[in-house]
Design an enzyme around this catalytic site. Sequence first.
Site, PDB file in Angstrom:
ATOM      1  N   ILE A  12       0.836  -1.203   0.000  1.00 20.65           N
ATOM      2  CA  ILE A  12       0.000   0.000   0.000  1.00 20.65           C
ATOM      3  C   ILE A  12       0.869   1.249   0.000  1.00 20.65           C
ATOM      4  O   ILE A  12       0.585   2.226  -0.708  1.00 20.65           O
ATOM      5  CB  ILE A  12      -0.947  -0.010   1.217  1.00 20.65           C
ATOM      6  CG1 ILE A  12      -1.959  -1.156   1.088  1.00 20.65           C
ATOM      7  CG2 ILE A  12      -1.677   1.327   1.350  1.00 20.65           C
ATOM      8  CD1 ILE A  12      -2.878  -1.293   2.280  1.00 20.65           C
ATOM      9  N   PRO A  48      10.943   6.500  20.632  1.00 16.11           N
ATOM     10  CA  PRO A  48      10.077   7.653  20.362  1.00 16.11           C
ATOM     11  C   PRO A  48      10.839   8.972  20.388  1.00 16.11           C
ATOM     12  O   PRO A  48      10.549   9.880  19.598  1.00 16.11           O
ATOM     13  CB  PRO A  48       9.050   7.585  21.493  1.00 16.11           C
ATOM     14  CG  PRO A  48       9.031   6.158  21.915  1.00 16.11           C
ATOM     15  CD  PRO A  48      10.436   5.676  21.745  1.00 16.11           C
ATOM     16  N   ASN A  81       3.112  -4.058  14.053  1.00 15.86           N
ATOM     17  CA  ASN A  81       1.756  -3.504  13.995  1.00 15.86           C
ATOM     18  C   ASN A  81       1.274  -2.866  15.289  1.00 15.86           C
ATOM     19  O   ASN A  81       0.240  -2.186  15.283  1.00 15.86           O
ATOM     20  CB  ASN A  81       0.767  -4.599  13.583  1.00 15.86           C
ATOM     21  CG  ASN A  81       1.075  -5.159  12.211  1.00 15.86           C
ATOM     22  OD1 ASN A  81       1.628  -4.460  11.357  1.00 15.86           O
ATOM     23  ND2 ASN A  81       0.726  -6.411  11.987  1.00 15.86           N
ATOM     24  N   TYR A 131      -2.513 -11.667  13.226  1.00 17.03           N
ATOM     25  CA  TYR A 131      -2.457 -10.454  12.408  1.00 17.03           C
ATOM     26  C   TYR A 131      -3.560  -9.481  12.812  1.00 17.03           C
ATOM     27  O   TYR A 131      -3.314  -8.296  13.075  1.00 17.03           O
ATOM     28  CB  TYR A 131      -2.567 -10.793  10.925  1.00 17.03           C
ATOM     29  CG  TYR A 131      -2.723  -9.566  10.052  1.00 17.03           C
ATOM     30  CD1 TYR A 131      -1.673  -8.665   9.896  1.00 17.03           C
ATOM     31  CD2 TYR A 131      -3.931  -9.293   9.415  1.00 17.03           C
ATOM     32  CE1 TYR A 131      -1.817  -7.521   9.115  1.00 17.03           C
ATOM     33  CE2 TYR A 131      -4.084  -8.163   8.624  1.00 17.03           C
ATOM     34  CZ  TYR A 131      -3.027  -7.283   8.484  1.00 17.03           C
ATOM     35  OH  TYR A 131      -3.188  -6.153   7.714  1.00 17.03           O
ATOM     36  N   LYS A 135      -3.114  -5.775  14.549  1.00 15.13           N
ATOM     37  CA  LYS A 135      -3.609  -4.562  13.885  1.00 15.13           C
ATOM     38  C   LYS A 135      -4.617  -3.834  14.770  1.00 15.13           C
ATOM     39  O   LYS A 135      -4.629  -2.595  14.830  1.00 15.13           O
ATOM     40  CB  LYS A 135      -4.235  -4.912  12.537  1.00 15.13           C
ATOM     41  CG  LYS A 135      -3.243  -5.330  11.475  1.00 15.13           C
ATOM     42  CD  LYS A 135      -2.258  -4.225  11.119  1.00 15.13           C
ATOM     43  CE  LYS A 135      -2.910  -3.058  10.396  1.00 15.13           C
ATOM     44  NZ  LYS A 135      -1.913  -2.024   9.993  1.00 15.13           N
TER      45      LYS A 135
END
Length: 320
Positions: A12, A48, A81, A131, A135
């Site tokens: 994507i 971060p 994810n 998965y 997500k």
Amino acid sequence: MRVLLLGAGGYIGRRVAERLLLDRDLQVTVLGRRDSADIRFDLAAGSPGALARFLDAVAPQVVVNCAGATYGTPRTLVRANALAVATVCEAIRRSREPARLVHIGSAAEYGTVPLGTPVPESAEPRPVGPYGVSKLAGTELVLSSGLDAAVLRVFDVVGPGTPAASLFGRLAEGLRRALEQQEGQVRMPDLSPFRDFVDVRDVAQAVLAAAVSAATGVINIGTGHAVRAREAAELLVRAAGFEGVLCEEIRTVALPAQSVVEPLLLPGGGPLAAEPRPAVEPVAWRQADVRTARERLGWRAHTPLEESLGDVWLETACRV
């Protein structure tokens, strides 16, 4: 508008990068692990604080997160994810001017849903595998971050660039091999589930629409139509001109040791044979309720499934 794109090397992400770079009103910076990225950074391993320093240097108004993993061990999926998403959210919060976040989620977060009906964003997520669970964890991190954020819950993506391990990537490569070697059959998994197949280029357009909008929360990205995977496979078979047999594994949802062999036919071609395999309960139905995308993003899918799969075959057939 300054945009920082994460995950431009994925399926994507590549299409999103192409679409964003076409817009002269956008100044796009790519952050990722590859040498081609403007900024080299590993979201799953970096801190971060380090990412926040990059954000301060780029000063993006929008961060688009297409990074993540579709395949791999549960540990890999959680790192890519969920942990990586936590890093992104915390870095944006720490930056001097927190950017808007557009995050790519997945319809796998919904899990099993009622047959025959489109699933709205208000449905309770019940993912059934690592998965989908990973997500959903990423989505929940975004929604609870306090940021100006939208999560695009993307349904089943098709079109050029499809991964080799995906359903249609496997089928296209199987068809190519069968045609080259004059084989009469291609083996495939169960094609009975219904899916909402949306073209990757339409998804990229949805990302752009979300980036320039003020919409927040979860937004389904799909066509609003469910198609049986078997029917979609037939479109790819026609595009390839294959006249042989697809050997499809037909699964039941009864007892683990049971299976069924069901004879099927390809329109204008040979039989679609079935092989007995142990029964496994799949997610039988996925169809998006796309009203939110239309109302809040002014977006809808435009690419016909036949065109998407024709492009998959064209790309596969031309591969050297």
